[in-house]
Design a protein around this motif. Structure first.
Motif, PDB file in Angstrom:
ATOM      1  N   HIS A 122       2.893 -15.954   4.310  1.00  0.00           N
ATOM      2  CA  HIS A 122       1.502 -16.082   4.699  1.00  0.00           C
ATOM      3  C   HIS A 122       0.549 -15.418   3.711  1.00  0.00           C
ATOM      4  CE1 HIS A 122       4.025 -16.297   8.323  1.00  0.00           C
ATOM      5  NE2 HIS A 122       3.140 -17.151   8.761  1.00  0.00           N
ATOM      6  N   GLY A 123       1.066 -14.735   2.720  1.00  0.00           N
ATOM      7  CA  GLY A 123       0.226 -14.031   1.759  1.00  0.00           C
ATOM      8  C   GLY A 123       0.674 -12.587   1.612  1.00  0.00           C
ATOM      9  N   VAL A 124      -0.194 -11.766   1.050  1.00  0.00           N
ATOM     10  CA  VAL A 124       0.149 -10.364   0.842  1.00  0.00           C
ATOM     11  C   VAL A 124       0.244  -9.665   2.192  1.00  0.00           C
ATOM     12  CG1 VAL A 124      -0.620  -8.200  -0.152  1.00  0.00           C
ATOM     13  CG2 VAL A 124      -0.925 -10.320  -1.429  1.00  0.00           C
ATOM     14  N   GLY A 125       1.380  -8.991   2.441  1.00  0.00           N
ATOM     15  CA  GLY A 125       1.597  -8.364   3.727  1.00  0.00           C
ATOM     16  C   GLY A 125       1.437  -6.856   3.722  1.00  0.00           C
ATOM     17  N   PHE A 126       1.627  -6.209   2.561  1.00  0.00           N
ATOM     18  CA  PHE A 126       1.608  -4.734   2.532  1.00  0.00           C
ATOM     19  C   PHE A 126       1.124  -4.273   1.164  1.00  0.00           C
ATOM     20  CE2 PHE A 126       2.973  -0.418   2.809  1.00  0.00           C
ATOM     21  CZ  PHE A 126       3.122  -0.128   4.158  1.00  0.00           C
ATOM     22  N   ILE A 127       0.277  -3.266   1.160  1.00  0.00           N
ATOM     23  CA  ILE A 127      -0.223  -2.683  -0.085  1.00  0.00           C
ATOM     24  C   ILE A 127      -0.007  -1.187  -0.053  1.00  0.00           C
ATOM     25  CG2 ILE A 127      -2.257  -2.238  -1.510  1.00  0.00           C
ATOM     26  CD1 ILE A 127      -3.406  -4.852  -0.622  1.00  0.00           C
ATOM     27  N   ALA A 128       0.570  -0.636  -1.108  1.00  0.00           N
ATOM     28  CA  ALA A 128       0.777   0.804  -1.234  1.00  0.00           C
ATOM     29  C   ALA A 128      -0.026   1.306  -2.426  1.00  0.00           C
ATOM     30  CB  ALA A 128       2.257   1.130  -1.416  1.00  0.00           C
ATOM     31  N   ILE A 129      -0.793   2.368  -2.224  1.00  0.00           N
ATOM     32  CA  ILE A 129      -1.684   2.892  -3.265  1.00  0.00           C
ATOM     33  C   ILE A 129      -1.366   4.360  -3.500  1.00  0.00           C
ATOM     34  CG2 ILE A 129      -4.079   3.200  -3.992  1.00  0.00           C
ATOM     35  CD1 ILE A 129      -4.850   1.128  -1.868  1.00  0.00           C
ATOM     36  N   GLN A 130      -1.302   4.750  -4.760  1.00  0.00           N
ATOM     37  CA  GLN A 130      -1.188   6.151  -5.137  1.00  0.00           C
ATOM     38  C   GLN A 130      -2.415   6.540  -5.957  1.00  0.00           C
ATOM     39  OE1 GLN A 130       1.341   3.936  -6.120  1.00  0.00           O
ATOM     40  NE2 GLN A 130       2.451   4.253  -4.200  1.00  0.00           N
ATOM     41  N   GLU A 131      -2.622   7.826  -6.095  1.00  0.00           N
ATOM     42  CA  GLU A 131      -3.719   8.351  -6.913  1.00  0.00           C
ATOM     43  C   GLU A 131      -5.071   7.801  -6.489  1.00  0.00           C
ATOM     44  OE1 GLU A 131      -3.174   8.407 -11.164  1.00  0.00           O
ATOM     45  OE2 GLU A 131      -1.012   8.493 -10.969  1.00  0.00           O
ATOM     46  N   THR A 132      -5.366   7.888  -5.197  1.00  0.00           N
ATOM     47  CA  THR A 132      -6.680   7.444  -4.737  1.00  0.00           C
ATOM     48  C   THR A 132      -7.788   8.381  -5.205  1.00  0.00           C
ATOM     49  OG1 THR A 132      -6.502   8.700  -2.673  1.00  0.00           O
ATOM     50  CG2 THR A 132      -5.685   6.430  -2.664  1.00  0.00           C
ATOM     51  N   MET A 133      -7.397   9.565  -5.711  1.00  0.00           N
ATOM     52  CA  MET A 133      -8.337  10.575  -6.197  1.00  0.00           C
ATOM     53  C   MET A 133      -9.143  11.210  -5.059  1.00  0.00           C
ATOM     54  SD  MET A 133      -7.525  10.618  -9.250  1.00  0.00           S
ATOM     55  CE  MET A 133      -6.751   9.598 -10.501  1.00  0.00           C
TER      56      MET A 133
END
Length: 255
Positions: A10-21
């Protein structure tokens, strides 16, 4: 700031982000960008599509953020561990033990992704200090946790420093056997950098089938001893009943 995705049909299911500052993640209004599902721990953040991923539990740690939930079509719980490893060698070892203990204590599907601040071989660094002790520690962690990783396409390295002179592969995605069994044809790609010195990584579990792989022949093979015999043997042993074009494609595949 950089992003890593798990992609469903269905598309992108999960996003993980580091270093959001941002040490205080509440200052970032993630809901402006994607629904109302999110998990945060200091400078680490996770977002997901609630239509695909349903969160059950969250574990926050200084160096990782674990989101446990369910995905449509998967019977077992899925654990996504967003990692931002420390610089200290001893702290990395402690983190590795903690992650292994977590994996053993919970049944289900596991994926560890993020910045591990370690490489697995000398080839994953260029013009940077290489420490074989760090490599041995990291490979031991991957082996003992029974993890694997997909071949990364797009770029060989994930971070450029010192005016793009120092290159390293410090970011990766490690999956357990169950994850690999569910999505054996998943593809991992390092995307171009924009505002960050890290490459975003995209893991797509959608299977792309573009038909038969075209026949390829490299000129260098002409210099290999015994090439004529291999071709003649393949042609003589090939049998097929059907349309000529399909027969030709099958014969080339056999060769």
């Amino acid at each position: 700031m950089w992003v890593k995705n798990i992609k469903k049909e269905h598309g992108v299911g999960f996003i993980a982000i580091q270093e959001t500052m941002f040490s205080d993640g509440t200052r970032i209004k993630f809901t402006k960008y994607w629904g109302n599902s999110e998990g945060r721990s200091g400078g680490i953040a996770c977002l997901w599509d609630p239509g695909i991923f349903k969160r059950i539990d969250t574990i926050k740690h200084r160096y990782f953020l674990l989101i446990c939930g369910t995905i449509k079509g998967v019977s077992e719980r899925v654990h996504v561990v967003n990692v931002y490893a420390p610089q200290s060698t001893s702290a990395k070892r402690v983190l590795g033990e903690q992650l292994k203990d977590l994996e053993v204590s919970r049944e289900g599907v596991w994926i560890f992704l993020g910045g591990f601040n370690q490489v697995r071989s000398a080839e994953e660094r260029r013009k940077c200090i290489f420490d074989p002790t760090h490599v041995a520690d990291f490979n031991s962690f991957i082996y003992e946790a029974n993890l694997s990783e997909y071949i990364m396409n797009g770029f060989k390295f994930t971070i450029w420093l010192d005016g793009d002179n120092k290159l390293s592969k410090l970011d990766r995605m490690l999956v357990c056997d169950k994850f690999w069994g569910l999505w054996p044809t998943a593809t991992l790609r390092a995307l171009p950098r924009n505002l960050s010195d890290h490459c975003p990584l995209l893991l797509s579990t959608t299977s792309s089938n573009y038909g038969h792989i075209p026949f390829k022949f490299f000129n260098a093979w002409l210099h290999k001893p015994g090439l004529d015999n291999i071709v003649r043997s393949s042609v003589s042993s090939f049998t097929f009943a059907g349309a000529p074009d399909i027969a030709l494609a099958g014969k080339l595949r056999c060769i």
